[in-house]
Motif scaffolding. Sequence first.
Motif, mmCIF file in Angstrom:
data_model
loop_
_atom_site.group_PDB
_atom_site.id
_atom_site.type_symbol
_atom_site.label_atom_id
_atom_site.label_comp_id
_atom_site.label_asym_id
_atom_site.label_seq_id
_atom_site.Cartn_x
_atom_site.Cartn_y
_atom_site.Cartn_z
ATOM 1 N N MET A 53 0.857 -1.182 0.000
ATOM 2 C CA MET A 53 0.000 0.000 0.000
ATOM 3 C C MET A 53 0.898 1.239 0.000
ATOM 4 O O MET A 53 2.088 1.141 -0.262
ATOM 5 C CB MET A 53 -0.902 -0.022 1.235
ATOM 6 N N VAL A 54 0.333 2.402 0.249
ATOM 7 C CA VAL A 54 1.122 3.636 0.226
ATOM 8 C C VAL A 54 2.192 3.619 1.302
ATOM 9 O O VAL A 54 3.319 4.049 1.101
ATOM 10 C CB VAL A 54 0.197 4.861 0.406
ATOM 11 N N THR A 241 11.010 -2.081 -1.037
ATOM 12 C CA THR A 241 11.194 -1.283 0.175
ATOM 13 C C THR A 241 11.787 0.057 -0.222
ATOM 14 O O THR A 241 12.010 0.335 -1.399
ATOM 15 C CB THR A 241 12.098 -2.026 1.170
ATOM 16 N N VAL A 242 12.049 0.918 0.763
ATOM 17 C CA VAL A 242 12.714 2.200 0.502
ATOM 18 C C VAL A 242 14.211 1.988 0.714
ATOM 19 O O VAL A 242 14.635 1.636 1.819
ATOM 20 C CB VAL A 242 12.184 3.304 1.437
ATOM 21 N N ASP A 246 14.116 1.407 5.204
ATOM 22 C CA ASP A 246 13.904 0.042 5.700
ATOM 23 C C ASP A 246 14.880 -0.969 5.122
ATOM 24 O O ASP A 246 15.182 -1.978 5.765
ATOM 25 C CB ASP A 246 12.474 -0.418 5.389
ATOM 26 N N ALA A 247 15.362 -0.720 3.915
ATOM 27 C CA ALA A 247 16.291 -1.662 3.285
ATOM 28 C C ALA A 247 17.530 -1.895 4.145
ATOM 29 O O ALA A 247 18.146 -2.960 4.088
ATOM 30 C CB ALA A 247 16.698 -1.157 1.908
ATOM 31 N N VAL A 267 7.756 -0.543 6.215
ATOM 32 C CA VAL A 267 6.727 0.496 6.206
ATOM 33 C C VAL A 267 6.220 0.869 4.816
ATOM 34 O O VAL A 267 5.175 1.502 4.686
ATOM 35 C CB VAL A 267 7.207 1.787 6.909
ATOM 36 N N GLY A 268 6.952 0.504 3.767
ATOM 37 C CA GLY A 268 6.484 0.861 2.433
ATOM 38 C C GLY A 268 7.535 0.571 1.376
ATOM 39 O O GLY A 268 8.518 -0.120 1.632
ATOM 40 N N LYS A 269 7.306 1.114 0.194
ATOM 41 C CA LYS A 269 8.247 0.938 -0.903
ATOM 42 C C LYS A 269 8.501 2.292 -1.561
ATOM 43 O O LYS A 269 7.799 3.281 -1.287
ATOM 44 C CB LYS A 269 7.702 -0.042 -1.935
#
Length: 292
Positions: A53-54, A241-242, A246-247, A267-269
């Motif tokens: 998701m976002v 991931t970002v 987070d990566a 938490v997201g991408k």
Amino acid sequence: MAHNKHVIDGINKDLTERTRDDYLELTRDWEDPYGMPSVAVHDDVYVVRDDNMVGSKARFADLLVQNTKEDTLVYVQPRFGLAGPSILEVAKRYNKKVVLFMPSSKKISKHQAVCIERGAPPKFHRIAAMPNLNNIAKKWAEENGAAFIPLGLKHYLVTACAIRVVENLREKYGDPSNVWCAISTGVLSRSLQIGWHKSNHHAVAVARNLKAGELGQSSIKSDPLAFTSSEKKNNLPPFPTVPNYDAKVWKYIPKNRLSENHWMWNVGKEPTLNDPTIYDRIDSYRNWGEIR
């Protein structure tokens, strides 16, 4: 700037304000608009996949925006971070406007460009430090009848929603032995500690030094890469991931040890920018305006 000089005091400042039961009571009637988070197993590590998701903050900010009486939300969007796109997502759900204050630079970042593309009017300021811009944004919000949202979405309703999401996961999966996440302001990490209160928590600092009460009772590892630097390709996780956030957590988590029950919260991408001409049309370095 090095982020390896943390205040380690064992205090979770969110528990000095309310108890775990208090947070759960606040969300007793709240329903997560995205439903149960997706959980996948990679190399025997359980990963909460909010890259579907976002971003996690789009979940956690729902009750805050839902209960905000003002029509306009004001937030400071740094050069990196999914808070801006997440706030825009929630604001759209409740017919709110969003104004984003951003630090000036010679070229806007991709995350800032994504926010502008998705409809957020930017207000650029040349600043020496982020707290200065937060003060500017907060003053603007007060003068214009808007609602100011603190950096990192540090608000008790955001924390409450995060704890409720964890509680829903606990009911399905139980308590992990070990929980991992990236940490900056610490809002997510402290919430996970309150929600999974029986687990061992591990945080990887990627952006800044932790201040009093921000780390809680988590262990802390300071990643040596600068916040603006992406993780090396051979260390990247096998899911979106970002890369500069987070990566950086993945390489620290023990792999293929299912009995140790390690969980990671992603938490997201990296968001998609559809119109790259925004880089040329927006001049954030000019003192007298945002648009060329």
